[in-house]
Scaffold this motif. Structure first.
Motif, mmCIF file in Angstrom:
data_model
loop_
_atom_site.group_PDB
_atom_site.id
_atom_site.type_symbol
_atom_site.label_atom_id
_atom_site.label_comp_id
_atom_site.label_asym_id
_atom_site.label_seq_id
_atom_site.Cartn_x
_atom_site.Cartn_y
_atom_site.Cartn_z
ATOM 1 N N ALA A 168 36.964 49.049 46.295
ATOM 2 C CA ALA A 168 36.076 50.065 45.728
ATOM 3 C C ALA A 168 36.618 50.569 44.399
ATOM 4 O O ALA A 168 37.792 50.921 44.281
ATOM 5 N N ASN A 169 35.763 50.575 43.395
ATOM 6 C CA ASN A 169 36.028 51.223 42.110
ATOM 7 C C ASN A 169 34.933 52.246 41.908
ATOM 8 O O ASN A 169 33.789 51.901 41.597
ATOM 9 N N ASP A 170 35.260 53.523 42.079
ATOM 10 C CA ASP A 170 34.260 54.590 42.052
ATOM 11 C C ASP A 170 33.866 55.010 40.641
ATOM 12 O O ASP A 170 32.974 55.851 40.488
ATOM 13 N N ALA A 171 34.521 54.457 39.615
ATOM 14 C CA ALA A 171 34.175 54.810 38.239
ATOM 15 C C ALA A 171 32.854 54.161 37.844
ATOM 16 O O ALA A 171 32.335 53.280 38.528
ATOM 17 N N ALA A 172 32.304 54.590 36.705
ATOM 18 C CA ALA A 172 31.008 54.083 36.246
ATOM 19 C C ALA A 172 31.125 52.765 35.492
ATOM 20 O O ALA A 172 30.101 52.144 35.177
ATOM 21 N N SER A 173 32.347 52.331 35.192
ATOM 22 C CA SER A 173 32.545 51.099 34.427
ATOM 23 C C SER A 173 33.775 50.372 34.946
ATOM 24 O O SER A 173 34.562 50.943 35.722
ATOM 25 N N PRO A 174 33.981 49.108 34.561
ATOM 26 C CA PRO A 174 35.175 48.377 35.001
ATOM 27 C C PRO A 174 36.454 49.109 34.592
ATOM 28 O O PRO A 174 36.524 49.710 33.529
ATOM 29 N N MET A 175 37.475 49.027 35.458
ATOM 30 C CA MET A 175 38.716 49.757 35.239
ATOM 31 C C MET A 175 39.926 48.845 35.429
ATOM 32 O O MET A 175 39.868 47.873 36.184
ATOM 33 N N PRO A 176 41.045 49.178 34.768
ATOM 34 C CA PRO A 176 42.289 48.449 35.022
ATOM 35 C C PRO A 176 42.847 48.803 36.400
ATOM 36 O O PRO A 176 42.295 49.656 37.108
ATOM 37 N N PHE A 177 43.942 48.162 36.758
ATOM 38 C CA PHE A 177 44.457 48.302 38.116
ATOM 39 C C PHE A 177 45.951 48.018 38.154
ATOM 40 O O PHE A 177 46.532 47.468 37.216
ATOM 41 N N GLU A 178 46.550 48.367 39.289
ATOM 42 C CA GLU A 178 47.875 47.887 39.657
ATOM 43 C C GLU A 178 47.739 47.118 40.966
ATOM 44 O O GLU A 178 47.161 47.623 41.929
ATOM 45 N N LEU A 179 48.250 45.900 40.987
ATOM 46 C CA LEU A 179 48.189 45.024 42.151
ATOM 47 C C LEU A 179 49.613 44.733 42.598
ATOM 48 O O LEU A 179 50.450 44.323 41.787
ATOM 49 N N VAL A 180 49.899 44.951 43.885
ATOM 50 C CA VAL A 180 51.216 44.654 44.453
ATOM 51 C C VAL A 180 51.024 43.622 45.559
ATOM 52 O O VAL A 180 50.341 43.895 46.555
ATOM 53 N N VAL A 181 51.618 42.431 45.386
ATOM 54 C CA VAL A 181 51.495 41.329 46.350
ATOM 55 C C VAL A 181 52.830 41.175 47.064
ATOM 56 O O VAL A 181 53.878 41.017 46.428
ATOM 57 N N TYR A 182 52.786 41.194 48.408
ATOM 58 C CA TYR A 182 54.001 41.154 49.216
ATOM 59 C C TYR A 182 54.252 39.751 49.758
ATOM 60 O O TYR A 182 53.333 39.065 50.224
ATOM 61 N N GLY A 183 55.537 39.336 49.695
ATOM 62 C CA GLY A 183 55.913 38.050 50.258
ATOM 63 C C GLY A 183 56.131 38.136 51.759
ATOM 64 O O GLY A 183 56.152 39.216 52.340
ATOM 65 N N PRO A 184 56.224 36.985 52.447
ATOM 66 C CA PRO A 184 56.278 35.654 51.840
ATOM 67 C C PRO A 184 54.878 35.089 51.596
ATOM 68 O O PRO A 184 54.001 35.201 52.441
ATOM 69 N N VAL A 185 54.713 34.461 50.427
ATOM 70 C CA VAL A 185 53.448 33.802 50.110
ATOM 71 C C VAL A 185 53.692 32.831 48.955
ATOM 72 O O VAL A 185 54.538 33.083 48.089
ATOM 73 N N SER A 186 52.965 31.726 48.963
ATOM 74 C CA SER A 186 53.044 30.744 47.894
ATOM 75 C C SER A 186 51.702 30.662 47.185
ATOM 76 O O SER A 186 50.658 30.590 47.826
ATOM 77 N N GLN A 187 51.723 30.728 45.855
ATOM 78 C CA GLN A 187 50.519 30.623 45.037
ATOM 79 C C GLN A 187 49.434 31.621 45.474
ATOM 80 O O GLN A 187 48.297 31.249 45.752
ATOM 81 N N SER A 205 60.091 36.308 51.295
ATOM 82 C CA SER A 205 60.013 37.417 52.247
ATOM 83 C C SER A 205 60.894 38.567 51.771
ATOM 84 O O SER A 205 62.023 38.361 51.308
ATOM 85 N N GLY A 206 60.377 39.775 51.850
ATOM 86 C CA GLY A 206 61.115 40.953 51.406
ATOM 87 C C GLY A 206 60.938 41.268 49.934
ATOM 88 O O GLY A 206 61.369 42.326 49.471
ATOM 89 N N SER A 207 60.316 40.356 49.176
ATOM 90 C CA SER A 207 60.062 40.581 47.753
ATOM 91 C C SER A 207 58.591 40.923 47.533
ATOM 92 O O SER A 207 57.754 40.693 48.404
ATOM 93 N N TYR A 208 58.299 41.462 46.357
ATOM 94 C CA TYR A 208 56.907 41.723 46.004
ATOM 95 C C TYR A 208 56.739 41.626 44.488
ATOM 96 O O TYR A 208 57.691 41.799 43.733
ATOM 97 N N VAL A 209 55.512 41.315 44.079
ATOM 98 C CA VAL A 209 55.180 41.191 42.654
ATOM 99 C C VAL A 209 54.179 42.283 42.298
ATOM 100 O O VAL A 209 53.196 42.499 43.022
ATOM 101 N N THR A 210 54.419 42.965 41.186
ATOM 102 C CA THR A 210 53.551 44.037 40.717
ATOM 103 C C THR A 210 52.873 43.616 39.414
ATOM 104 O O THR A 210 53.548 43.231 38.453
#
Length: 281
Positions: A168-187, A205-210
Motif C-alpha cells: 500500500a502507498n497511501d500517497a496521491a503519487s508514486p513514492m520512493p521506498f526503503e526495501l530490506v531483503v533478508y537472507g538466505p536467498v539467491s537472486q 543466512s543472517g544477512s540482509y540487503v537494504t
C-alpha cells in the motif's frame, strides 16, 4: 500548527531543539512551509524542479550560552561538509525531514537574557520526507501451506507468502521506498505494480540487503550477521531505467497493489515526499 522542530547534527547525532521555550524557540516557520517549484516555460509546455533553496526562520534564544553552543555546532557541520565531504545535518518538522545546513544568523535584538534574529537554513533536498509504517512480508518458512505457483513464466515460482498480499502507498503519487531483503536467498526478485525489483546476488543466512530509492540518497548495501557493511550497489537490476518494468529504484505506484515473490522475507517502507510539511498533523 507546529509541534516539534529539531536540527540533528551528523556529529554523533547531536539534536538541537528549535522549539524549546527555555532555549531556542522558533515559533512561526512560514518560509519552511513555502511551496515553490522552479518552473521553466516552453512552447505549450513546462519543465519544473524542486531545487535546494535557503529560507529564514525567526527564533528567540533565551540565554547567550544556548546560542553560542548552537552556532558552534552549525559552523562545525558546515566546515565538515565543505572540507571533508561529510553528511549535512537534518531538519525535522513534526516528523517530516530533509537534509540541511544552517548557513547564517542575523540578530536584530539583544538583551542580557534574550536574542532575537533570523536563522538562514539551506534546504538541500528540495522536498520533505517522512517514513510510513513498515510493511512486513514474512518468509515462506514462517507461512507454511501457501500456493507455490504464479501464472507467468519466471525463473522462480513467485508466491504471496501471506494470502492476497498487497503493498500500500497511501500517497496521491508514486513514492520512493526503503526495501530490506533478508537472507538466505539467491537472486531475490519482487513484482509490484508491473515492475520487477531484482538483486543479482546471494544473501546469506543472517544477512540482509537494504535498498534506498530516495533520489540523491540511492544506495544498496548488505549488512552481514556480524554487522559488517558491504556496498552492493551494482547488484541492483536497472533494466532500461524508470518505467521500463525492471528497475530496482522504480517509485512505488499510488494505491494498493498485489505483490509476488519467491518465498524469502522482506520489509518495505514507503517514504513520502512533499514540497512542504503539512500544516496540521
Amino acid at each position: 500548527m507546529m509541534h516539534t522542530l529539531t536540527y540533528t547534527s551528523p556529529r554523533a547525532g547531536t539534536v538541537i531543539d528549535l522549539a524549546d521555550p527555555e532555549g531556542i524557540m522558533c515559533g512561526q516557520i512560514l518560509e519552511l512551509r513555502t511551496r515553490a517549484w522552479e518552473a521553466e516555460l516552453g512552447y505549450r509546455s513546462l519543465r519544473a524542479t524542486r531545487p535546494a533553496k535557503t529560507v529564514k526562520v525567526t527564533g528567540l534564544v533565551y540565554g547567550i550560552p544556548a546560542l553560542e553552543k548552537a552556532e558552534e555546532l552549525f559552523d562545525a557541520d558546515m566546515c565538515a561538509y565543505l572540507n571533508d565531504a561529510a553528511k549535512p545535518g537534518v531538519i525535522t518538522v513534526d516528523g517530516w525531514s530533509q537534509t540541511c545546513l544552517v548557513v547564517g544568523h542575523e540578530p536584530d535584538y539583544v538583551s542580557p537574557v534574550l536574542v532575537r534574529g533570523d536563522f538562514t537554513v539551506a534546504l538541500l533536498d528540495g522536498v520533505w520526507h517522512k517514513r510510513d509504517d513498515v510493511q512486513h512480508f514474512w518468509s515462506e518458512a514462517l507461512q507454511p501451506g501457501l500456493d507455490l505457483d504464479y501464472p507467468h513464466d519466471y525463473p522462480h515460482d513467485y508466491l504471496p507468502t501471506t494470502r492476497n498480499a498487497t503493498v500500500a502507498n497511501d500517497a496521491a503519487s508514486p513514492m520512493p521506498f526503503e526495501l530490506v531483503v533478508y537472507g538466505p536467498v539467491s537472486q531475490p526478485a519482487i513484482i509490484i505494480g508491473g515492475n520487477r525489483y531484482e538483486l543479482h546476488m546471494d544473501i546469506p543466512s543472517g544477512s540482509y540487503v537494504t535498498v534506498n530509492s530516495v533520489e540523491g540518497q540511492r544506495s544498496i548495501v548488505m549488512t552481514a550477521e556480524n554487522g559488517d557493511i558491504t556496498n552492493v550497489f551494482d547488484k541492483g537490476e536497472r533494466g532500461s531505467g524508470i518505467n521500463g518494468g525492471n528497475y530496482i529504484f522504480q517509485p512505488l505506484p499510488a494505491g494498493e497493489h498485489q505483490v509476488r515473490w519467491n518465498g524469502f522475507g522482506f520489509d518495505l517502507t514507503v517514504i513520502q515526499e512533499r514540497s512542504t510539511p503539512p500544516w496540521w498533523n
